[in-house]
Write an enzyme that holds these catalytic residues in place. Structure first.
Site, PDB file in Angstrom:
ATOM      1  N   LYS A 100       0.901  -1.108  -0.085  1.00 59.37           N
ATOM      2  CA  LYS A 100       0.028   0.026  -0.135  1.00 59.37           C
ATOM      3  C   LYS A 100       0.958   1.326   0.022  1.00 59.37           C
ATOM      4  CE  LYS A 100      -3.421  -2.686   2.398  1.00 59.37           C
ATOM      5  NZ  LYS A 100      -2.524  -3.644   2.681  1.00 59.37           N
ATOM      6  N   GLU A 221     -15.638 -15.989  -6.902  1.00 61.66           N
ATOM      7  CA  GLU A 221     -16.245 -15.577  -5.786  1.00 61.66           C
ATOM      8  C   GLU A 221     -17.829 -15.093  -5.809  1.00 61.66           C
ATOM      9  OE1 GLU A 221     -12.864 -12.964  -4.407  1.00 61.66           O
ATOM     10  OE2 GLU A 221     -13.543 -13.973  -2.577  1.00 61.66           O
TER      11      GLU A 221
HETATM   12  P1  5GP Z   1      -3.967  -7.407   3.155  1.00 56.41           P
HETATM   13  O1  5GP Z   1      -3.702  -7.424   1.521  1.00 56.41           O
HETATM   14  O2  5GP Z   1      -4.350  -5.741   3.094  1.00 56.41           O
HETATM   15  O3  5GP Z   1      -3.049  -7.771   4.129  1.00 56.41           O
HETATM   16  O4  5GP Z   1      -5.606  -7.966   3.443  1.00 56.41           O
HETATM   17  C1  5GP Z   1      -6.640  -7.471   3.430  1.00 56.41           C
HETATM   18  C2  5GP Z   1      -7.004  -7.466   1.923  1.00 56.41           C
HETATM   19  O5  5GP Z   1      -7.094  -8.935   1.155  1.00 56.41           O
HETATM   20  C3  5GP Z   1      -8.464  -7.176   1.554  1.00 56.41           C
HETATM   21  O6  5GP Z   1      -8.537  -5.763   1.258  1.00 56.41           O
HETATM   22  C4  5GP Z   1      -8.903  -7.568   0.319  1.00 56.41           C
HETATM   23  O7  5GP Z   1      -8.183  -6.742  -0.985  1.00 56.41           O
HETATM   24  C5  5GP Z   1      -8.112  -9.048   0.338  1.00 56.41           C
HETATM   25  N1  5GP Z   1      -8.969 -10.020   0.804  1.00 56.41           N
HETATM   26  C6  5GP Z   1      -9.021 -10.533   2.033  1.00 56.41           C
HETATM   27  N2  5GP Z   1      -9.967 -11.511   2.138  1.00 56.41           N
HETATM   28  C7  5GP Z   1     -10.581 -11.820   0.946  1.00 56.41           C
HETATM   29  C8  5GP Z   1     -11.494 -12.298   0.113  1.00 56.41           C
HETATM   30  O8  5GP Z   1     -12.307 -13.286   0.873  1.00 56.41           O
HETATM   31  N3  5GP Z   1     -11.964 -12.246  -1.267  1.00 56.41           N
HETATM   32  C9  5GP Z   1     -11.035 -11.462  -1.782  1.00 56.41           C
HETATM   33  N4  5GP Z   1     -11.488 -11.271  -3.090  1.00 56.41           N
HETATM   34  N5  5GP Z   1     -10.187 -10.644  -1.438  1.00 56.41           N
HETATM   35  C10 5GP Z   1      -9.872 -10.639  -0.070  1.00 56.41           C
END
Ligand code: 5GP
Length: 356
Positions: A100, A221
């Site tokens: 990010k 999904e």
């Molecule tokens: P990060 O990448 O910020 O460490 O983890 C959270 C992010 O992972 C979320 O903002 C989203 O983009 C993605 N994410 C987490 N769980 C899911 C899910 O069940 N489906 C999808 N498509 N994306 C997910």
């Protein structure tokens, strides 16, 4: 099912910001509440709520990101997530996170990932191995003489479906640079499946694939047969979920032998699958299709990898030996180097189902 805790396990689908301890999230939210950045009472309700639709999950992630996205916190949550997985006997973890950028606090995608690496370095509760053997900078935490748990960690960089092609490409280039450190092995496509177009991410994903990064995609999904077919034709190395597949999609998936990351609790809580007894786990398992039991977001869905195995054992009548074989078969689906795969085989060989 005590034995599930002793079972060596491999986690291949875990999002960093979805895998934060509730206690940590509440603690961080309280501090931001005191500073007036958020209203703690509103946040507390959202964090404690257990039942959420897929779109509510993405709203929750926006909130979590507000609470966690500074370098120090990213380092802390990375350390805690690795320790939590290791403590439930996860011996290999492929952790994914979305790099990010936040100019207001001087965060670039690179500095975000450096904070993640710092988190890996700071793990002290367990032994970690997150750089390749051939790398002279191999980092291993000191062993204190007591038999400690050991976990191999590799990272996947996620592209969020809200990103542009340029931003996705930036993530892939970062992954390629960080691959030299040994810890980054691939790219994930995730984020709200109702947002963004496959054609936006394809150039970056193709570039990643052409440069030998491994690819896993959140696929199916939501109902979207055109996108599912295009994703399968891309031949990713793995996919996650596959909840809304139709006959043609199953046929293609099976003929390409693409391993599926299965997240039972996540699929049920988000109502992507209406009930566990009709989950596609059973069909894929019976067809001997490669599949891996994963948590997705153990914090957001209040689960653990032990819990996911227990759910599979209970719901699909797996014996101890079958669960062991399933856990071991995940080695083939990892994006790890051959040397690590061999180490993982030794770990499983020294823990036969009878000894659990
Ligand atoms: P990060 O990448 O910020 O460490 O983890 C959270 C992010 O992972 C979320 O903002 C989203 O983009 C993605 N994410 C987490 N769980 C899911 C899910 O069940 N489906 C999808 N498509 N994306 C997910």
């Amino acid at each position: 099912m005590e034995w599930i805790n002793s079972l060596p396990k491999i986690e291949l689908h875990a999002h960093l910001n979805g895998s934060i301890r509730d206690s940590t999230l509440l603690e961080l939210a309280k501090v931001l509440g005191e500073k007036g950045v958020i209203v703690f009472a509103d946040v507390e309700d959202v964090i404690r709520k257990n039942d959420r639709s897929l779109s509510e999950v993405f709203k929750l992630f926006d909130l979590i990101h507000k609470i966690t996205t500074d370098h120090q916190t990213v380092t802390r949550i990375t350390r805690e997530v690795v320790e939590d997985f290791a403590l439930e006997n996860v011996v290999y973890l492929e952790l994914r996170t979305t790099p990010k950028r936040n100019d207001s606090i001087g965060m670039s995608k690179r500095s975000y990932m450096e904070a993640v690496l710092e988190g890996l370095r700071s793990v002290s509760e367990v032994d970690t191995d997150f750089v390749t053997e051939s790398n002279s900078q191999k980092i291993r935490n000191a062993c204190d003489g007591v038999r400690r748990k050991k976990i191999y960690v590799r990272l996947l960089l996620s592209i969020d479906r809200r990103e542009t092609t340029e931003s996705a490409m930036e993530t892939v280039k970062l992954a390629l640079e960080m691959r030299n450190v040994g810890v980054v092995v691939g790219i994930d496509l995730s984020g709200n499946p109702l947002v963004g177009e496959w054609s936006t991410f394809l150039p970056a994903l193709q570039f990643a694939k052409d440069n030998d990064l491994y690819i896993t995609l959140h696929c199916g999904e939501v109902p979207n047969s055109k996108e599912i077919q295009a994703m399968l034709d891309f031949k990713p190395h793995r996919i996650g979920h596959a909840c809304f597949f139709e006959d043609d999609d199953w046929e293609k998936l099976k003929s390409f032998r693409i391993p599926v990351e299965i997240c039972l609790t996540s699929n049920i809580i988000t109502k992507s699958i209406s009930s566990i007894d009709i989950h596609h786990f059973a069909d894929l398992y019976n067809a001997k299709h490669p599949l891996i039991i994963c948590t997705d977001d153990f914090g957001v869905f209040s689960t653990s990898l032990c819990n996911e195995y227990a759910l599979a054992v209970r719901s699909f009548g797996l014996s101890k030996r079958e669960a062991f074989t399933l856990a071991r078969s995940a080695i083939d689906a990892t994006f790890a180097e051959d040397e690590v795969k061999q180490q993982l085989m030794l770990i499983f060989d020294s823990a036969s189902p009878e000894s659990l």
